[in-house]
Design a protein around this motif. Structure first.
Motif, mmCIF file in Angstrom:
data_model
loop_
_atom_site.group_PDB
_atom_site.id
_atom_site.type_symbol
_atom_site.label_atom_id
_atom_site.label_comp_id
_atom_site.label_asym_id
_atom_site.label_seq_id
_atom_site.Cartn_x
_atom_site.Cartn_y
_atom_site.Cartn_z
ATOM 1 N N GLY A 192 -0.440 -5.023 -3.069
ATOM 2 C CA GLY A 192 -0.139 -3.617 -3.311
ATOM 3 C C GLY A 192 -0.805 -2.704 -2.298
ATOM 4 N N HIS A 193 -2.076 -2.973 -1.993
ATOM 5 C CA HIS A 193 -2.777 -2.156 -1.006
ATOM 6 C C HIS A 193 -2.127 -2.280 0.371
ATOM 7 N N ALA A 194 -1.654 -3.471 0.705
ATOM 8 C CA ALA A 194 -0.989 -3.652 1.997
ATOM 9 C C ALA A 194 0.295 -2.830 2.062
ATOM 10 N N ARG A 195 1.037 -2.777 0.952
ATOM 11 C CA ARG A 195 2.263 -1.974 0.942
ATOM 12 C C ARG A 195 1.934 -0.483 1.107
ATOM 13 N N VAL A 196 0.897 -0.018 0.401
ATOM 14 C CA VAL A 196 0.503 1.381 0.531
ATOM 15 C C VAL A 196 0.083 1.683 1.968
ATOM 16 N N ALA A 197 -0.676 0.780 2.585
ATOM 17 C CA ALA A 197 -1.101 0.997 3.972
ATOM 18 C C ALA A 197 0.102 1.172 4.886
ATOM 19 N N GLY A 198 1.128 0.344 4.685
ATOM 20 C CA GLY A 198 2.334 0.478 5.491
ATOM 21 C C GLY A 198 3.018 1.814 5.270
ATOM 22 N N VAL A 200 1.572 4.643 4.282
ATOM 23 C CA VAL A 200 0.755 5.706 4.866
ATOM 24 C C VAL A 200 0.924 5.743 6.376
ATOM 25 N N LEU A 201 0.846 4.587 7.028
ATOM 26 C CA LEU A 201 1.008 4.550 8.479
ATOM 27 C C LEU A 201 2.375 5.070 8.888
ATOM 28 N N ALA A 202 3.401 4.673 8.145
ATOM 29 C CA ALA A 202 4.746 5.163 8.457
ATOM 30 C C ALA A 202 4.822 6.678 8.282
ATOM 31 N N GLY A 203 4.185 7.188 7.218
ATOM 32 C CA GLY A 203 4.187 8.623 6.981
ATOM 33 C C GLY A 203 3.454 9.401 8.050
ATOM 34 N N LEU A 204 2.500 8.755 8.706
ATOM 35 C CA LEU A 204 1.760 9.386 9.792
ATOM 36 C C LEU A 204 2.419 9.170 11.144
ATOM 37 N N GLY A 205 3.507 8.414 11.154
ATOM 38 C CA GLY A 205 4.209 8.163 12.406
ATOM 39 C C GLY A 205 3.520 7.157 13.296
ATOM 40 N N VAL A 206 2.808 6.203 12.693
ATOM 41 C CA VAL A 206 2.087 5.186 13.456
ATOM 42 C C VAL A 206 2.804 3.855 13.312
ATOM 43 N N GLU A 207 3.021 3.190 14.419
ATOM 44 C CA GLU A 207 3.645 1.867 14.374
ATOM 45 C C GLU A 207 2.724 0.900 13.644
ATOM 46 N N ILE A 208 3.269 0.177 12.682
ATOM 47 C CA ILE A 208 2.469 -0.746 11.889
ATOM 48 C C ILE A 208 2.176 -1.996 12.713
ATOM 49 N N PRO A 209 0.902 -2.339 12.922
ATOM 50 C CA PRO A 209 0.562 -3.506 13.742
ATOM 51 C C PRO A 209 0.864 -4.811 13.025
#
Length: 269
Positions: A192-198, A200-209
């Motif tokens: 669940g935390h990994a999904r939230v991290a994705g 948040v990163l998407a919402g900030l416009g950051v490519e998910i590593p």
């Protein structure tokens, strides 16, 4: 978005409960977001996108403490977070408030948005990050869900036109599935935390590593969950007891990462 530092404030959601490392330290979505931001920062420096400035390590602080109501989050965590002058600050709070017998959702939304405005005025980029919705699996779930829906809508309405980002995990219907929740059904698990991290990163416009540092859904192990009576005895009744006696799971705890410390990137990123 490329930033050189990041701080998180909030409750157990931002602290990372449910996603513990082998030594028992909570990791969680904010730590994973820090890894993603650090990777983007390092890539920008390698590409010369920093305008020739000397290479600097990415700094990350996490002042969140489990069990905190919004009032203590804003009085105890927000000032020191602003004093750190991070380039980005995520604010999470209100989840514990809406589980109390009485709460003003409008006031909670007002305080969240005012806090974001205070940090923005200090030239810090801010994102308000809502918690995920656990109510499908909790006692009194429908009541808490209605309050959570109201809070999400109120915050979204108040942020319109402000330029402050709102990352809506509460409205993520996928996250309501039990497979994303830890054994207590109140905190997200590693998946669940990994999904939230994705999110948040998407919402900030950051490519998910590359997610070598985070679990994939395909490889997530099944969690042994207690039967109903055992669940109430282990988790629900102690939670009720703390509410009745005015105690919190975070009493006596200090932030796990109170200052901006360098983030070490895995070799695979």
């Amino acid at each position: 978005m490329i930033v050189g530092s990041y701080a998180a404030i909030g409750d157990s959601f931002s602290e990372g409960m449910g996603d513990e490392l082998p030594d028992g330290t909570p990791r969680g979505w904010a730590d994973l977001v820090a890894l993603g931001l650090a990777a983007a920062h390092a890539a920008a420096q390698a590409d010369g996108a920093t305008g020739g400035a000397a290479a600097t390590p990415f700094g990350y602080a996490n002042l969140a403490i489990r069990g905190r109501l919004l009032g203590p989050i804003l009085s105890e965590q927000l000032p020191p977070a602003i004093a750190l002058r991070p380039a980005l600050l995520t604010i999470n709070g209100g989840g514990n408030d809406i589980m109390r017998p009485r709460v003003s959702v409008a006031s909670t939304a007002d305080r969240l948005v005012a806090a974001a405005g205070e940090a923005t005025a200090a030239d810090i980029r801010v994102a308000i990050v809502s918690g995920a919705d656990p109510t499908r699996h909790l006692p009194l779930g429908p009541l808490i869900r209605a309050r959570g829906d109201e809070l999400a809508e109120a915050v979204r309405d108040r942020l319109a036109g402000t330029g402050i980002a709102y990352i809506d995990n509460w409205g993520d219907s996928v996250l309501t599935d039990l497979r994303f929740w830890s054994v207590d059904r109140l905190h997200l698990n590693a998946l669940g935390h990994a999904r939230v991290a994705g999110t948040v990163l998407a919402g900030l416009g950051v490519e998910i590593p590359a997610a070598a540092h985070a679990p994939s859904e395909a490889g997530a192990p099944d969690i042994a969950r207690p039967r109903t009576a055992e669940y109430w005895r282990q988790y629900v009744l102690p939670w009720i007891g703390r509410r009745l006696t005015g105690r919190s799971s975070g009493d006596g705890r200090t932030p796990k990462r109170p200052t901006l410390l360098p983030v070490e990137l895995p070799a695979s990123i």
